[in-house]
Design a protein around this motif. Sequence first.
Motif, PDB file in Angstrom:
ATOM      1  N   PHE A   1       0.256  47.416   6.683  1.00 31.69           N
ATOM      2  CA  PHE A   1      -0.977  46.653   6.483  1.00 31.69           C
ATOM      3  C   PHE A   1      -1.732  47.125   5.248  1.00 31.69           C
ATOM      4  O   PHE A   1      -2.270  46.304   4.487  1.00 31.69           O
ATOM      5  CB  PHE A   1      -1.870  46.782   7.725  1.00 31.69           C
ATOM      6  N   TYR A   2      -1.796  48.426   5.024  1.00 33.65           N
ATOM      7  CA  TYR A   2      -2.664  48.974   3.973  1.00 33.65           C
ATOM      8  C   TYR A   2      -1.938  49.327   2.673  1.00 33.65           C
ATOM      9  O   TYR A   2      -2.581  49.444   1.623  1.00 33.65           O
ATOM     10  CB  TYR A   2      -3.388  50.219   4.499  1.00 33.65           C
ATOM     11  N   ARG A   3      -0.623  49.478   2.742  1.00 34.24           N
ATOM     12  CA  ARG A   3       0.096  49.894   1.537  1.00 34.24           C
ATOM     13  C   ARG A   3       1.405  49.130   1.332  1.00 34.24           C
ATOM     14  O   ARG A   3       2.144  49.417   0.384  1.00 34.24           O
ATOM     15  CB  ARG A   3       0.380  51.410   1.593  1.00 34.24           C
ATOM     16  N   GLY A   4       1.682  48.154   2.204  1.00 33.99           N
ATOM     17  CA  GLY A   4       2.931  47.413   2.126  1.00 33.99           C
ATOM     18  C   GLY A   4       2.734  45.979   1.682  1.00 33.99           C
ATOM     19  O   GLY A   4       1.791  45.645   0.947  1.00 33.99           O
ATOM     20  N   ASP A   5       3.633  45.107   2.139  1.00 29.16           N
ATOM     21  CA  ASP A   5       3.614  43.710   1.721  1.00 29.16           C
ATOM     22  C   ASP A   5       2.326  42.993   2.125  1.00 29.16           C
ATOM     23  O   ASP A   5       1.833  42.127   1.387  1.00 29.16           O
ATOM     24  CB  ASP A   5       4.822  42.971   2.316  1.00 29.16           C
ATOM     25  N   ILE A   6       1.780  43.309   3.297  1.00 31.23           N
ATOM     26  CA  ILE A   6       0.539  42.656   3.724  1.00 31.23           C
ATOM     27  C   ILE A   6      -0.585  42.986   2.754  1.00 31.23           C
ATOM     28  O   ILE A   6      -1.365  42.111   2.347  1.00 31.23           O
ATOM     29  CB  ILE A   6       0.180  43.066   5.163  1.00 31.23           C
ATOM     30  N   ALA A   7      -0.681  44.240   2.344  1.00 30.18           N
ATOM     31  CA  ALA A   7      -1.709  44.640   1.377  1.00 30.18           C
ATOM     32  C   ALA A   7      -1.532  43.906   0.049  1.00 30.18           C
ATOM     33  O   ALA A   7      -2.512  43.481  -0.575  1.00 30.18           O
ATOM     34  CB  ALA A   7      -1.663  46.152   1.167  1.00 30.18           C
ATOM     35  N   ARG A   8      -0.289  43.745  -0.376  1.00 29.88           N
ATOM     36  CA  ARG A   8      -0.047  43.035  -1.636  1.00 29.88           C
ATOM     37  C   ARG A   8      -0.393  41.549  -1.514  1.00 29.88           C
ATOM     38  O   ARG A   8      -0.921  40.938  -2.465  1.00 29.88           O
ATOM     39  CB  ARG A   8       1.411  43.232  -2.059  1.00 29.88           C
TER      40      ARG A   8
ATOM     41  N   TYR B   1      -5.706  45.977  -3.733  1.00 25.00           N
ATOM     42  CA  TYR B   1      -4.692  46.803  -3.091  1.00 25.00           C
ATOM     43  C   TYR B   1      -5.158  48.246  -2.956  1.00 25.00           C
ATOM     44  O   TYR B   1      -4.978  48.870  -1.896  1.00 25.00           O
ATOM     45  CB  TYR B   1      -3.392  46.741  -3.901  1.00 25.00           C
ATOM     46  N   ASP B   2      -5.757  48.805  -3.997  1.00 24.21           N
ATOM     47  CA  ASP B   2      -6.193  50.203  -3.954  1.00 24.21           C
ATOM     48  C   ASP B   2      -7.278  50.435  -2.901  1.00 24.21           C
ATOM     49  O   ASP B   2      -7.342  51.513  -2.309  1.00 24.21           O
ATOM     50  CB  ASP B   2      -6.698  50.657  -5.330  1.00 24.21           C
ATOM     51  N   ASP B   3      -8.150  49.441  -2.678  1.00 29.51           N
ATOM     52  CA  ASP B   3      -9.164  49.575  -1.620  1.00 29.51           C
ATOM     53  C   ASP B   3      -8.490  49.744  -0.269  1.00 29.51           C
ATOM     54  O   ASP B   3      -8.924  50.552   0.565  1.00 29.51           O
ATOM     55  CB  ASP B   3     -10.071  48.341  -1.586  1.00 29.51           C
ATOM     56  N   LEU B   4      -7.449  48.965  -0.042  1.00 31.65           N
ATOM     57  CA  LEU B   4      -6.708  49.053   1.215  1.00 31.65           C
ATOM     58  C   LEU B   4      -5.913  50.355   1.291  1.00 31.65           C
ATOM     59  O   LEU B   4      -5.934  51.059   2.313  1.00 31.65           O
ATOM     60  CB  LEU B   4      -5.774  47.854   1.359  1.00 31.65           C
TER      61      LEU B   4
END
Length: 567
Positions: free
Chosen positions: A231-238, A253-256
């Motif tokens: 969620f925070y660093r993978g495809d969902i975040a992107r 993305y960096d916020d997540l």
Amino acid sequence: MKLSLLAVGLGVLTAMQTSSAVDRLEGRTFVTRSPAVGANGMAATSQPLASMAAIEILRAGGNAVDAAIAANAVQCVTEPTSCGLGGDLFAIVWDDKTQKLYGLNASGRSPQLLTLAEFERLGHKTIPKYGMLPISVPGCVDGWFMLHQRFGKLPMEQVLAPAIAHARDGFAVTEVIAKYWAGGVEARSNQPGWADVFLVDGRAPAQGETFRNPALASTLEKIAKGGADEFYRGDIARQIDRFMRDNGGYLRYDDLANHRSDWVEPVSIHYRGYDVWELPPNGQGIAALQILQLLKRYDLARAGFGSADHLHFLLEAKKLAFEDRARFYADPTFAPAPIKELISDEYAKQRSMGIDPLRAATNVEAGDPVLRDGDTIYLTTADKDHNMVSLIQSNFRGFGAGPCPPGLGFCFQNRGELFNLAPGHANSYAPGQRPFHTIIPAFVTKDGKPVMSFGVMGGDMQPQGHVQILVNLLDFKMGLQEAGDAPRVRHDGSSTPTGEAATENGGTVYIESGIADNTHRELARRGHQLKFGDGDFGGYQAIWYDADKNVYFGATESRKDGIAIGY
């Protein structure tokens, strides 16, 4: 009020006072029902499928934390009018192994790209309710995995399975949720992606209609397999990053990727023989503690439930606490609040001098606690090993800000609306800061042992609701379900952490039916501005552990769709 009502001590309860069937049917102006009972586990939520999912997880060998995550995930599917993956989460956990309470602050922070200068450039004096500007990092998913990593037993694939099934296969929309769903359409139908996710043929689903959210099922499956990192660093975040860039948003993305939840120490005060626990700011939980500290000075039991004295002192204490809330409550990383002083007996004594027993205050200011010289969901679960969870999760304002990234099945919270745009305020907007938060879980212990996990959803109603539930239980000796069914009051018109000033006439007191006419007349005579039956009086869930019987009692909110289930 007569002076004899002041400072009268009360005996300590040794167990919850449950009403008999005769008491419940006679002598009350409101209707109540029996609490749920269970020796092996209990779940109380505002949506029946969520309660059932929690019990399913408990019966499969999961613990209270597993059950709470499962229930919350189901509510993200079935009650999107109040919560979702785009929202924040707070929890208090009683861990029986360590005999200790743990607090989790899983609220997100503001985007790094969004600044006070940008709000000024756009011409905003306050933060809008909807759209991209009030969006902050969603903390819910990280909160699930923080809880699970520390306390969980079952794999997350199993814990999230009920929610995934309901999202994919569909669920029948319940009555209250259908009403809120329809009420959320007008404000959000023009927000990018919202109608695609939450409307059926351009309208809200009706009561009893089956609603499906296959995109959310897919998102939950990815999270179940990939964890919080997905969620925070993978495809969902992107995907979220691309959506924000394409639609003029500020979240990146960096916020997540830089988001983190925090374990925090719950804080407490002693009330009528029990210790009442809340989480410290950026939430508003200590407002409930401040109100209780003031109410300790009055014999509410002698005044009687629903009397003018009972409600007058409750309302006046709320006004005082909320002015402190407006001044001091904020992200402690940016503006540490004097919590110890705010909830102290000494400060309550000082502040109580401002309460006139015969007149409603119309001009209340924040105190000096340094004492120098002079639409949210709440759920609770418990397991056979006596672990208990008090969890609250929300988008704010029902569905939240409105924007929904394509293919993910959820929309973002609008918690950022609760920042103050005035420079120098404790809650002033800054990049990477947590906003003031309204959602608060609560817990009660006695002699260091767990007694009750509970909460009352509903924005500014939450600390007012916490206090009214506890006063009903501990002063008026109501049963667990009865304490929630009793008519409530809500005061609006105090100053807010967003910079809104208190109303000049002392605000408005909303009163549910069931309060006697003579109380209305006396409150009006004392200067309270009354309005009847119009407003949100919250949503209550609770579990009480009776150690003598080794059994749980569960209660649920009659104003919502939910159920309490014990087994």
